[in-house]
Design an enzyme around this catalytic site. Structure first.
Site, short mmCIF file in Angstrom:
data_model
loop_
_atom_site.label_atom_id
_atom_site.label_comp_id
_atom_site.label_asym_id
_atom_site.label_seq_id
_atom_site.Cartn_x
_atom_site.Cartn_y
_atom_site.Cartn_z
NE ARG A 71 -29.93 20.11 -103.25
CZ ARG A 71 -30.87 19.24 -102.93
NH1 ARG A 71 -30.60 18.24 -102.10
NH2 ARG A 71 -32.10 19.33 -103.39
CE1 TYR A 199 -25.23 21.57 -109.52
CE2 TYR A 199 -25.62 20.87 -107.26
CZ TYR A 199 -26.04 21.53 -108.39
OH TYR A 199 -27.25 22.17 -108.39
CE LYS A 208 -30.47 24.22 -101.48
NZ LYS A 208 -31.79 24.85 -101.27
CG HIS A 228 -35.64 24.76 -98.87
ND1 HIS A 228 -36.00 23.61 -99.53
CD2 HIS A 228 -34.91 25.48 -99.75
CE1 HIS A 228 -35.50 23.63 -100.76
NE2 HIS A 228 -34.85 24.76 -100.91
CB SER A 250 -37.01 20.85 -106.28
OG SER A 250 -37.25 19.47 -106.31
CB CYS A 252 -43.39 23.62 -106.33
SG CYS A 252 -43.73 21.88 -106.05
CG ASP A 279 -32.81 28.02 -101.97
OD1 ASP A 279 -33.79 27.28 -102.19
OD2 ASP A 279 -31.67 27.58 -101.70
NE ARG A 372 -29.33 24.26 -109.86
CZ ARG A 372 -30.12 24.29 -108.77
NH1 ARG A 372 -30.36 25.40 -108.14
NH2 ARG A 372 -30.68 23.18 -108.35
C1 OXD Z 1 -32.34 23.08 -104.16
C2 OXD Z 1 -31.66 24.30 -104.60
O1 OXD Z 1 -31.96 21.98 -104.61
O2 OXD Z 1 -32.07 25.40 -104.16
O3 OXD Z 1 -33.29 23.18 -103.37
O4 OXD Z 1 -30.69 24.22 -105.38
MN MN Z 2 -33.48 25.19 -102.57
#
Ligand code: OXD
Ligand code: MN
Length: 588
Positions: A71, A199, A208, A228, A250, A252, A279, A372
């Protein structure tokens, strides 16, 4: 063939066609026959590679351009008419200027290409949570990913009927120019324009861009919440399930917690953990006055590296079929995939994420750290039986968390909803060696929404406070956890992974009135006897150590919160400033 007569949809598509000028247009109905054709086409052009059908049935490999792997927050904009409505935590662009600038880039961007029209819903069609989106894209990879991540097909258009209420997404890959890459959200127009990226997080517009940035804005105006957060259920031996949502920045362990494997003491006693989502959570007040949640997505877009049979066997099983892998290692010996942390046997005959011959002995990474898997949620062995329930699940507790080496105790409970909102607003995490830049620097990430809140963060906090007022005594309790406390030598003091369930059990016990708590300057702490340590190589003193609150460190943290709050100016709700003052007094 069009999937709708809706004049708003058809009018908008005509307008976009006139702009991007595709050679042809194809409606995506989501049927397997259509998707098979697209997979075959993507394989014929090299956009994707079919993997070993016996070992990884229905799985494909894709590589993005090496400069287009994550991102791009610096190129992501919230385009509200007034700058202050986007707020100081977002990049802002005037919508007029954005439409003009991007309009020029889109002009003819699909010449010689096909424009795919993807009608989808976030959440189940027919559900009170459901929202319709349409994404126009010139990428087959996007089509196939969207068909895993969202509910695609004619049902979405039935859900819409003749209403104008849908999110209009336009994506063109164009030439991946860095300088002309834009991910623009227009919350006031229900519109997303994304250009020059291929991406996932930038181009799977349902995720998102819609389900968090646009949806958070819709949610504020319509009285619900887009967060989130993962959603999980814990079923007790009597068959009753309680649900928890949790927000973490992220790195965690969010996906791991969402798919947690119970430690032996709980598994043997008959407890089960169910994953509803990993997510995003959409939350609404139900007819019974409680807070209910759905996972609006249909799949997992998970980080591959580090996923293995120990860290997350459920995620590994989820990506064993019907999955698209992006930027992982291609094992040429058996036409499968590999990534760092999968096992100790890197393939000898392999291609790395950049598409080059890879020699693991040279010390380079084979898979990109942000590589991913896009996997259907229904592949997950612990997917909740309620995953498909259009009403969602009732939430007992909300958890915030971050990575803090010293400051935050293993767990604490907020005194009430407003204090819980304060705790979420003050969320922070220390940077790790996994990302470039200094290690151990505290980064504020309120409710883990810093890159995803589609409007002014101060107004977002005010919305949280309002939701609490509406929920009254039916509001879930709010907690903060920290799995990452370390000793003087930097060793983790808490085992983490499945053992995190021990903390979740304390949280649920509190919600049921089973345990008393100990008041502290920052909130309510567990009594040492109330977190079960059976089977752990840990003493009560160790646990007591994990639950200490160092006033000096908290005074420093309070100063950091004050600094962050100052940025929000008069949009910061007074109530939160009062909560900050209470903390400052308590830790003086
Ligand atoms: C993020 C994802 O970046 O879920 O939070 O991909
Ligand atoms: Mn996420």
């Amino acid at each position: 063939m069009s999937l709708t007569n809706n004049k708003y949809v058809l009018g908008w598509i005509e307008e976009m066609k006139a702009l991007v000028k595709p050679d042809q247009v194809i409606w995506i109905d989501g049927s397997n026959q259509q998707l098979e054709q697209l997979r075959a086409e993507a394989c014929s052009t090299g956009e994707m590679e079919k993997l070993n059908e016996e070992k990884l049935p229905g799985c494909y490999l894709h590589r993005t351009a090496p400069t287009d792997v994550a991102r791009v927050e610096g190129r992501t904009f919230i385009c509200t008419r007034k700058k202050e409505d986007a707020g100081p935590t977002n990049n802002w662009m005037d919508p007029k200027e954005a439409y003009e600038t991007l309009g020029k880039l889109y002009d003819g961007a699909m010449k010689g290409r096909t424009m795919y029209i993807i009608p989808y819903t976030m959440a189940h069609s027919g559900s009170p949570f459901a929202k319709v989106g349409i994404e126009l894209t010139d990428s087959i990879y996007v089509v196939l990913n969207m068909c895993i991540m969202t509910r695609v097909g004619p049902k979405a258009m039935e859900q819409l009927g003749d209403s104008p209420d849908f999110v209009k997404g336009l994506h063109a890959k164009k030439d991946l120019s860095e300088k002309d890459k834009y991910i623009c959200q227009f919350p006031e127009d229900n519109t997303i324009w994304s250009i020059n990226s291929g991406y996932g997080g930038n181009v799977l517009l349902g995720k998102k861009c819609f389900a968090l940035r646009i949806a958070s804005f819709q949610a504020k105006n319509e009285g619900w919440m887009a967060e989130h957060m993962l959603i999980l259920g814990i079923e007790n031996p009597q068959g009753e399930t309680k649900y928890i949502t949790a927000a973490f920045p992220s790195a965690c362990g969010k996906t791991n917690l969402a798919m947690l494997i119970p430690p032996e003491i709980y598994a043997k006693a008959g407890y089960k953990v169910w994953c509803v989502g990993d997510d995003i959570a959409w939350l609404r007040i139900g007819p019974d006055g409680r807070l209910w949640a759905v996972n609006p997505e249909y799949g997992f877009f998970g980080v591959a590296p580090g996923t293995n049979a120990k860290s997350n066997p459920n995620a590994l099983a989820s990506c064993s079929r019907g999955t698209i892998f992006t930027n992982v290692v291609h094992n040429l010996d058996d036409n499968t995939v590999w990534w760092e942390g999968l096992d100790k046997n890197p393939p000898r005959n392999a291609i790395n994420w950049k598409g080059e011959k890879w020699d693991y002995t040279d010390g380079s990474k084979g898979a990109h750290p942000n590589s991913r898997f896009t996997a259907p949620a229904k592949n997950c062995p612990c997917i909740s039986p309620e995953f498909d329930n259009p009403q969602g699940v009732p939430i007992s507790a909300i958890i915030f968390g971050g990575r803090r080496a010293k400051t935050a105790p293993l767990v604490y409970e907020s005194r009430d909803w407003a204090h819980g909102v304060f705790v979420g607003s003050a969320m922070a995490s220390e940077t790790t060696a996994a990302a470039s830049g200094a290690v151990g620097v505290v980064r504020r990430d309120p409710m883990a929404m810093l890159p995803f809140c589609g409007y002014n963060m101060g107004d977002y906090f005010a919305h949280w406070l309002e939701m609490g007022e509406k929920l009254g005594d039916k509001a879930p309790r709010i907690y903060n956890v920290n799995w990452f406390r370390t000793d003087e030598e930097g060793h983790f003091l808490w085992p983490g992974f499945g053992d995190n369930m021990r903390v979740l059990m304390w949280i649920l016990g509190r919600c049921e009135g089973k345990f008393d708590a100990v008041e502290s300057p920052i909130g309510n702490l567990p009594k040492v006897d109330d977190i079960d340590l059976t089977g752990l190589d840990m003493t009560k003193e160790d646990l007591a150590n994990l639950l200490t609150v160092d006033k000096k460190l908290w005074a420093e943290d309070a100063a950091g919160i004050r600094e962050f709050y100052a940025k929000l100016g008069d949009r910061l709700p007074k109530k939160l400033m009062e909560e900050l003052e209470i903390l400052e007094n308590n830790v003086k």
